[in-house]
Motif scaffolding. Structure first.
Motif, PDB file in Angstrom:
ATOM      1  N   UNK A 210      37.082  38.709  42.267  1.00  0.00           N
ATOM      2  CA  UNK A 210      36.118  37.470  42.424  1.00  0.00           C
ATOM      3  C   UNK A 210      35.743  36.976  40.977  1.00  0.00           C
ATOM      4  N   UNK A 211      35.033  35.911  41.224  1.00  0.00           N
ATOM      5  CA  UNK A 211      34.609  35.088  39.905  1.00  0.00           C
ATOM      6  C   UNK A 211      33.595  36.009  39.131  1.00  0.00           C
ATOM      7  N   UNK A 212      32.878  36.941  39.593  1.00  0.00           N
ATOM      8  CA  UNK A 212      31.983  37.922  39.248  1.00  0.00           C
ATOM      9  C   UNK A 212      32.267  39.010  38.801  1.00  0.00           C
ATOM     10  N   UNK A 213      33.412  39.438  39.271  1.00  0.00           N
ATOM     11  CA  UNK A 213      33.832  41.029  39.015  1.00  0.00           C
ATOM     12  C   UNK A 213      35.301  41.198  38.335  1.00  0.00           C
ATOM     13  N   UNK A 214      35.351  42.089  37.549  1.00  0.00           N
ATOM     14  CA  UNK A 214      36.344  42.428  36.974  1.00  0.00           C
ATOM     15  C   UNK A 214      36.853  43.896  37.097  1.00  0.00           C
ATOM     16  N   UNK A 215      37.833  44.498  37.550  1.00  0.00           N
ATOM     17  CA  UNK A 215      38.346  45.728  37.683  1.00  0.00           C
ATOM     18  C   UNK A 215      39.384  46.185  36.704  1.00  0.00           C
ATOM     19  N   UNK A 216      39.876  47.221  36.467  1.00  0.00           N
ATOM     20  CA  UNK A 216      40.933  47.721  35.776  1.00  0.00           C
ATOM     21  C   UNK A 216      40.974  49.053  35.210  1.00  0.00           C
ATOM     22  N   UNK A 217      41.953  49.594  34.430  1.00  0.00           N
ATOM     23  CA  UNK A 217      42.167  50.770  34.079  1.00  0.00           C
ATOM     24  C   UNK A 217      42.716  50.838  32.411  1.00  0.00           C
ATOM     25  N   UNK A 218      42.347  51.726  31.937  1.00  0.00           N
ATOM     26  CA  UNK A 218      42.405  51.799  30.291  1.00  0.00           C
ATOM     27  C   UNK A 218      43.239  53.371  30.075  1.00  0.00           C
ATOM     28  N   UNK A 219      44.452  53.184  29.269  1.00  0.00           N
ATOM     29  CA  UNK A 219      45.004  54.530  29.029  1.00  0.00           C
ATOM     30  C   UNK A 219      45.148  54.474  27.454  1.00  0.00           C
ATOM     31  N   UNK A 236      41.989  58.394  30.175  1.00  0.00           N
ATOM     32  CA  UNK A 236      42.478  57.720  31.357  1.00  0.00           C
ATOM     33  C   UNK A 236      41.236  57.282  31.895  1.00  0.00           C
ATOM     34  N   UNK A 237      40.865  56.114  31.938  1.00  0.00           N
ATOM     35  CA  UNK A 237      39.643  55.623  32.444  1.00  0.00           C
ATOM     36  C   UNK A 237      39.592  54.274  33.251  1.00  0.00           C
ATOM     37  N   UNK A 238      38.923  54.309  34.402  1.00  0.00           N
ATOM     38  CA  UNK A 238      38.670  53.244  35.287  1.00  0.00           C
ATOM     39  C   UNK A 238      37.663  52.238  34.544  1.00  0.00           C
ATOM     40  N   UNK A 239      37.750  51.023  34.597  1.00  0.00           N
ATOM     41  CA  UNK A 239      36.927  50.018  34.319  1.00  0.00           C
ATOM     42  C   UNK A 239      36.404  49.048  35.323  1.00  0.00           C
ATOM     43  N   UNK A 240      35.245  48.748  35.195  1.00  0.00           N
ATOM     44  CA  UNK A 240      34.526  47.876  36.431  1.00  0.00           C
ATOM     45  C   UNK A 240      33.382  47.237  35.639  1.00  0.00           C
ATOM     46  N   UNK A 241      33.468  45.897  35.709  1.00  0.00           N
ATOM     47  CA  UNK A 241      32.498  44.865  35.258  1.00  0.00           C
ATOM     48  C   UNK A 241      31.947  43.767  36.352  1.00  0.00           C
ATOM     49  N   UNK A 242      30.755  43.634  36.374  1.00  0.00           N
ATOM     50  CA  UNK A 242      30.196  42.719  37.250  1.00  0.00           C
ATOM     51  C   UNK A 242      29.143  42.150  36.560  1.00  0.00           C
ATOM     52  N   UNK A 243      29.179  40.574  37.150  1.00  0.00           N
ATOM     53  CA  UNK A 243      27.933  39.698  36.600  1.00  0.00           C
ATOM     54  C   UNK A 243      26.967  39.741  37.608  1.00  0.00           C
TER      55      UNK A 243
END
Length: 391
Positions: A210-219, A236-243
């Protein structure tokens, strides 16, 4: 990271000076004609920042001696930055110098010089790359005879060279891929402290549901060799961002595997990640950060697991002046040796006022404490005059 971050974190930062280049290098582009990396015309532009300050601390050695030693010191620093750019390419250069002189403890006088260069290139609206290099030399003329690894003050000559290459690609309209490789070398002229080399890489994949959320993964993987020890970490980490309106939330969670390839050869798996909350509305802003990481600590010849809490509250704007309060607390342990435990806490207050013409005046007061062992305390403050923003 606050200004008075724990000394262990400073040593870790020295070994991975340019790892901040891992982040995305530009916003997503709507077409190939847009570029966030460079101005439209090729032109050099050079900026100079200078600041001078006088400070006082109640316990300058912060544990290197049984009896606290108070002293005043003066600091002058300068940064010259500039470069050239066109619509797709930008070359940035910067030169930095920092000189500190103590009134009583001349053995703690130090000078730090570094030079860096960063080359950005946006190949298309979907792909950008960057290469960055930096060399840092920090000099303390004669060191300190009582210095030991428990003092946490590596003040002899140290030299660091770092190189990082990174790319950022938009593989789909709402999907981005970032990757980077980096290497660095740290050397101490005083053999009390362990230098070495580190090499690592990271791959991050993120998507915007969505325009306000970002999800991802970092290795991320890293190998560090120092003090006859070869340490490998793999995270190995999951990444979640939310405005959240005027606020933003970022959560990273996963695990880091640590293996020592020399000596006991122990392998451990530890949780890692971070929680960040940022909020800004009008002239008031605050931030909150909780984090856990496992990283090699150059200068001490071991890997450390560090839990850190940091918060800041600011009122005012940078261009006009502000008041800021910063709190920081951390605990660092060796995952393979629980007897190693270093705990710190610090509180810093800063008032800065813009005088006009690029000048600003600031006062800073702080209190920091080592919570383990003898519970060592250090307090102090400084008065600073800056031109062009300072450092």
């Amino acid at each position: 990271m606050t200004r008075w971050a724990p000394h262990v974190r400073r040593a870790v930062t020295l070994g991975t000076l340019l790892s901040v280049a891992f982040g995305p290098m530009g916003a997503q582009q709507r077409d190939d004609r847009a570029s966030t990396l460079a101005p439209a015309k090729l032109r050099p532009r050079w900026l100079l920042s200078v600041d001078a300050s006088s400070a006082y601390e109640s316990n300058v050695l912060f544990g290197a001696q049984d009896t606290p030693v108070a002293d005043a010191y003066h600091r002058v620093a300068a940064v010259l930055t500039g470069g050239v750019a066109n619509t797709r390419t930008r070359l940035d250069l910067d030169l930095r110098g920092d000189v500190v002189r103590f009134a009583r403890l001349g053995a703690l006088d130090r000078e730090t010089y570094d030079v860096g260069a960063t080359l950005f290139r946006r190949w298309t609206g979907r792909l950008a790359t960057q290469v960055a290099a930096r060399a840092v030399t920090s000099i303390a003329p004669i060191g300190l005879p009582t210095l030991s690894t428990t003092a946490l003050l590596p003040l002899t000559i140290s030299r660091t060279q770092s190189l990082v290459g990174a790319l950022n690609a938009r593989v789909r309209p709402r999907v981005e891929l970032s990757a980077a490789l980096d290497g660095s070398r740290v050397r101490f002229d005083d053999t009390t402290f362990a230098g070495g080399t580190t090499f690592g890489g990271v791959i991050a994949l993120s998507a915007k549901p969505s325009m306000r959320s970002t999800v991802g993964a970092v290795l991320e993987g890293r190998q560090a060799a120092f003090d006859q020890t070869n340490v490998v970490t793999e995270a190995l980490e999951g990444d979640f961002r939310r405005d959240l309106g005027p606020a933003s939330l970022r959560l990273r969670a996963g695990a880091t595997a640590l293996q020592e390839l020399v000596g006991a050869g122990e392998s451990v798996l530890r949780p890692s990640g971070s929680l960040e909350l940022l909020r800004a509305r009008g002239s008031v802003a605050y931030s909150l950060r909780l984090s856990r990481a496992v990283t090699p600590a150059f200068g001490f010849g071991r890997a450390l697991e560090t839990d850190q809490f940091a918060m800041s509250l600011q009122r005012g704007r940078a261009k006009d002046g502000y008041v800021r309060l910063i709190g920081d607390a951390s605990r660092s342990t060796d995952p393979t040796d629980p007897r190693v435990s270093l705990r710190f806490a610090a509180l810093t207050g800063e008032w800065r006022h813009a005088l006009g013409g690029g000048l600003s005046l600031a006062t800073v007061g702080f209190a920091r404490r080592r919570l383990d062992g003898g519970r060592i305390t250090n307090t102090g403050g400084s008065l600073q005059l800056s031109y062009g923003g300072g450092r």
